[in-house]
Design a protein around this motif. Sequence first.
Motif, PDB file in Angstrom:
ATOM      1  N   ASN A   1       0.827  -1.212   0.000  1.00  0.00           N
ATOM      2  CA  ASN A   1       0.000   0.000   0.000  1.00  0.00           C
ATOM      3  C   ASN A   1       0.860   1.260   0.000  1.00  0.00           C
ATOM      4  O   ASN A   1       0.459   2.293  -0.544  1.00  0.00           O
ATOM      5  CB  ASN A   1      -0.935  -0.010   1.214  1.00  0.00           C
ATOM      6  N   ALA A   2       2.049   1.198   0.573  1.00  0.00           N
ATOM      7  CA  ALA A   2       2.962   2.338   0.506  1.00  0.00           C
ATOM      8  C   ALA A   2       3.403   2.584  -0.932  1.00  0.00           C
ATOM      9  O   ALA A   2       3.487   3.741  -1.387  1.00  0.00           O
ATOM     10  CB  ALA A   2       4.177   2.088   1.391  1.00  0.00           C
ATOM     11  N   ALA A   3       3.669   1.497  -1.666  1.00  0.00           N
ATOM     12  CA  ALA A   3       4.027   1.634  -3.082  1.00  0.00           C
ATOM     13  C   ALA A   3       2.855   2.197  -3.884  1.00  0.00           C
ATOM     14  O   ALA A   3       3.034   3.027  -4.788  1.00  0.00           O
ATOM     15  CB  ALA A   3       4.449   0.282  -3.641  1.00  0.00           C
ATOM     16  N   HIS A   4       1.653   1.765  -3.532  1.00  0.00           N
ATOM     17  CA  HIS A   4       0.468   2.289  -4.227  1.00  0.00           C
ATOM     18  C   HIS A   4       0.332   3.790  -3.988  1.00  0.00           C
ATOM     19  O   HIS A   4       0.004   4.540  -4.920  1.00  0.00           O
ATOM     20  CB  HIS A   4      -0.774   1.556  -3.736  1.00  0.00           C
ATOM     21  N   ALA A   5       0.597   4.228  -2.765  1.00  0.00           N
ATOM     22  CA  ALA A   5       0.538   5.654  -2.460  1.00  0.00           C
ATOM     23  C   ALA A   5       1.572   6.422  -3.281  1.00  0.00           C
ATOM     24  O   ALA A   5       1.299   7.518  -3.787  1.00  0.00           O
ATOM     25  CB  ALA A   5       0.772   5.880  -0.965  1.00  0.00           C
ATOM     26  N   ARG A   6       2.757   5.847  -3.440  1.00  0.00           N
ATOM     27  CA  ARG A   6       3.799   6.514  -4.234  1.00  0.00           C
ATOM     28  C   ARG A   6       3.384   6.593  -5.701  1.00  0.00           C
ATOM     29  O   ARG A   6       3.605   7.603  -6.377  1.00  0.00           O
ATOM     30  CB  ARG A   6       5.123   5.767  -4.081  1.00  0.00           C
ATOM     31  N   HIS A   7       2.767   5.531  -6.212  1.00  0.00           N
ATOM     32  CA  HIS A   7       2.311   5.551  -7.601  1.00  0.00           C
ATOM     33  C   HIS A   7       1.229   6.611  -7.815  1.00  0.00           C
ATOM     34  O   HIS A   7       1.196   7.281  -8.852  1.00  0.00           O
ATOM     35  CB  HIS A   7       1.765   4.179  -7.999  1.00  0.00           C
ATOM     36  N   LEU A   8       0.348   6.760  -6.833  1.00  0.00           N
ATOM     37  CA  LEU A   8      -0.687   7.791  -6.932  1.00  0.00           C
ATOM     38  C   LEU A   8      -0.063   9.182  -6.984  1.00  0.00           C
ATOM     39  O   LEU A   8      -0.506  10.049  -7.746  1.00  0.00           O
ATOM     40  CB  LEU A   8      -1.641   7.690  -5.745  1.00  0.00           C
ATOM     41  N   LYS A   9       0.966   9.389  -6.173  1.00  0.00           N
ATOM     42  CA  LYS A   9       1.639  10.685  -6.179  1.00  0.00           C
ATOM     43  C   LYS A   9       2.272  10.955  -7.541  1.00  0.00           C
ATOM     44  O   LYS A   9       2.193  12.074  -8.064  1.00  0.00           O
ATOM     45  CB  LYS A   9       2.706  10.722  -5.084  1.00  0.00           C
ATOM     46  N   VAL A  10       2.883   9.936  -8.129  1.00  0.00           N
ATOM     47  CA  VAL A  10       3.501  10.098  -9.444  1.00  0.00           C
ATOM     48  C   VAL A  10       2.444  10.447 -10.496  1.00  0.00           C
ATOM     49  O   VAL A  10       2.656  11.331 -11.330  1.00  0.00           O
ATOM     50  CB  VAL A  10       4.259   8.811  -9.830  1.00  0.00           C
ATOM     51  N   ARG A  11       1.309   9.759 -10.448  1.00  0.00           N
ATOM     52  CA  ARG A  11       0.249  10.046 -11.423  1.00  0.00           C
ATOM     53  C   ARG A  11      -0.252  11.479 -11.286  1.00  0.00           C
ATOM     54  O   ARG A  11      -0.515  12.155 -12.289  1.00  0.00           O
ATOM     55  CB  ARG A  11      -0.910   9.055 -11.227  1.00  0.00           C
ATOM     56  N   ARG A  12      -0.369  11.958 -10.068  1.00  0.00           N
ATOM     57  CA  ARG A  12      -0.813  13.343  -9.862  1.00  0.00           C
ATOM     58  C   ARG A  12       0.223  14.331 -10.392  1.00  0.00           C
ATOM     59  O   ARG A  12      -0.122  15.326 -11.044  1.00  0.00           O
ATOM     60  CB  ARG A  12      -1.071  13.598  -8.375  1.00  0.00           C
ATOM     61  N   LEU A  13       1.501  14.046 -10.133  1.00  0.00           N
ATOM     62  CA  LEU A  13       2.554  14.932 -10.610  1.00  0.00           C
ATOM     63  C   LEU A  13       2.589  14.977 -12.138  1.00  0.00           C
ATOM     64  O   LEU A  13       2.841  16.029 -12.736  1.00  0.00           O
ATOM     65  CB  LEU A  13       3.907  14.464 -10.061  1.00  0.00           C
ATOM     66  N   LEU A  14       2.328  13.848 -12.777  1.00  0.00           N
ATOM     67  CA  LEU A  14       2.288  13.831 -14.240  1.00  0.00           C
ATOM     68  C   LEU A  14       1.129  14.671 -14.773  1.00  0.00           C
ATOM     69  O   LEU A  14       1.259  15.357 -15.783  1.00  0.00           O
ATOM     70  CB  LEU A  14       2.171  12.391 -14.747  1.00  0.00           C
ATOM     71  N   LEU A  15       0.000  14.615 -14.074  1.00  0.00           N
ATOM     72  CA  LEU A  15      -1.159  15.403 -14.512  1.00  0.00           C
ATOM     73  C   LEU A  15      -0.885  16.896 -14.477  1.00  0.00           C
ATOM     74  O   LEU A  15      -1.347  17.640 -15.346  1.00  0.00           O
ATOM     75  CB  LEU A  15      -2.370  15.094 -13.627  1.00  0.00           C
ATOM     76  N   ILE A  16      -0.131  17.340 -13.486  1.00  0.00           N
ATOM     77  CA  ILE A  16       0.104  18.783 -13.350  1.00  0.00           C
ATOM     78  C   ILE A  16       1.439  19.200 -13.962  1.00  0.00           C
ATOM     79  O   ILE A  16       1.887  20.331 -13.781  1.00  0.00           O
ATOM     80  CB  ILE A  16       0.016  19.224 -11.874  1.00  0.00           C
ATOM     81  N   GLY A  17       2.093  18.263 -14.681  1.00  0.00           N
ATOM     82  CA  GLY A  17       3.267  18.625 -15.447  1.00  0.00           C
ATOM     83  C   GLY A  17       4.568  18.732 -14.677  1.00  0.00           C
ATOM     84  O   GLY A  17       5.543  19.276 -15.188  1.00  0.00           O
ATOM     85  N   ARG A  18       4.643  18.174 -13.479  1.00  0.00           N
ATOM     86  CA  ARG A  18       5.883  18.229 -12.679  1.00  0.00           C
ATOM     87  C   ARG A  18       6.669  16.942 -12.926  1.00  0.00           C
ATOM     88  O   ARG A  18       6.741  16.039 -12.100  1.00  0.00           O
ATOM     89  CB  ARG A  18       5.552  18.447 -11.217  1.00  0.00           C
ATOM     90  N   LEU A  19       7.255  16.890 -14.113  1.00  0.00           N
ATOM     91  CA  LEU A  19       7.860  15.657 -14.614  1.00  0.00           C
ATOM     92  C   LEU A  19       9.105  15.262 -13.836  1.00  0.00           C
ATOM     93  O   LEU A  19       9.286  14.080 -13.505  1.00  0.00           O
ATOM     94  CB  LEU A  19       8.188  15.845 -16.102  1.00  0.00           C
TER      95      LEU A  19
END
Length: 406
Positions: free
Chosen positions: A107-125
């Motif tokens: 679940n910690a890895a899932h939380a990290r993946h969610l953060k990455v997806r959000r960062l991609l949406l807002i362009g913080r590559l």
Amino acid sequence: MDSLITAAARALAAGDPLGALKRVALRGDAPALALRGIAMAQLGDLVRAKALLKSAARAFGPKEAVARARCVVAEAEVALVSRDLSWPAKALDAARATLEAHGDRINAAHARHLKVRRLLLIGRLDEAERTLAVLDPTPLPAASRVAHELAVAGIAVRRLKTKEARTALTRAEHAAREADIPALTAEVESASLILKTPAARLIARGEERPLLLEEVEALLSSGTLVMDACRHVVRGEGPVVSLATRPVLFALARALGEAWPGDVPRSTLVQRAFRAKHADESHRARLRVEVGRLRLELRMLAEVRATKRGFTLAPRRAREVVVLAPPAEEQHAAVLAFLADGESWSSSALAIALGASPRTVQRALDQLAAAGKVQPFGRGRARRWVTQPMPGFPTILLLPGRLPSD
């Protein structure tokens, strides 16, 4: 944990929300509320899912920190899917830290993946890449590896590294097949279409044709002098010249690129750069000033030469000059590109993703709605905007970000 809760959790992990609800639909204890919330999210009722997850987080006792953290992660995923980009990202980081401290690595890895997806949406590559780099997907279950590989592919696509993106998508396909969850398989198939969909248009010598992403990558590494209308830069063998804040200069550069190897009449340049129907002496004077500025900006890549009727472009080292344009160009195309992913967006989330003011985005949405291109539903803060996926428009995965060389 009782047998019904265990069975419901296994059903959710296997992608069977109805099976989970059959076991816990009538229960109101905290674990059942959490599982019901996740099941409703998988079924698409995000409003009900959010309410159930909030209730579950409140119902867990102060000693059940891991359970509350899992609820926060699930709530963050609901917020991401519903494009609620204003949801507090710090809460997700705190939940991830709690899960890591208690050894819940999945679940910690899932939380990290969610953060990455959000960062991609807002362009913080760059930040998304750093966040993902610390995670080793090898010990994770198949479903988590799918999420990881999709994130890797998303970053590679934005970096215009199509070989890396294709490799990541292949690994995601294998992991989805191993997980045997239809929703994951469909998500991978949808992401794979990005490499088979035109990502841009090439305009050269009076003709234009669509380009796939790998063709765009090859073009930008070929040494050709490219007027990149996706990022408003000029690139070739030498420094990348950004004209993103100089729209008049880029309009002139693009007009010269489209006409190359010919020249462009002064009247045409006035119309393209200043949007004036008729050129008078003041426009001609301003054109001379702006052409001088363009010469200065492009001095390392090309010359801007005067001709009898206008101006022409003379590259210094490149043998070819082309224009790279978005797949479709119209007013508010960026808004349509975000909505083309098929998800429902709030105007505030679009403003965050676009880096624009909420008022500007709302005006754009109102104009698109009047033209019948988008449709709102809901009222007040719950209002969302949707449109059907439109051929020719890139999804959010293809929206231009800054390349490493920019």
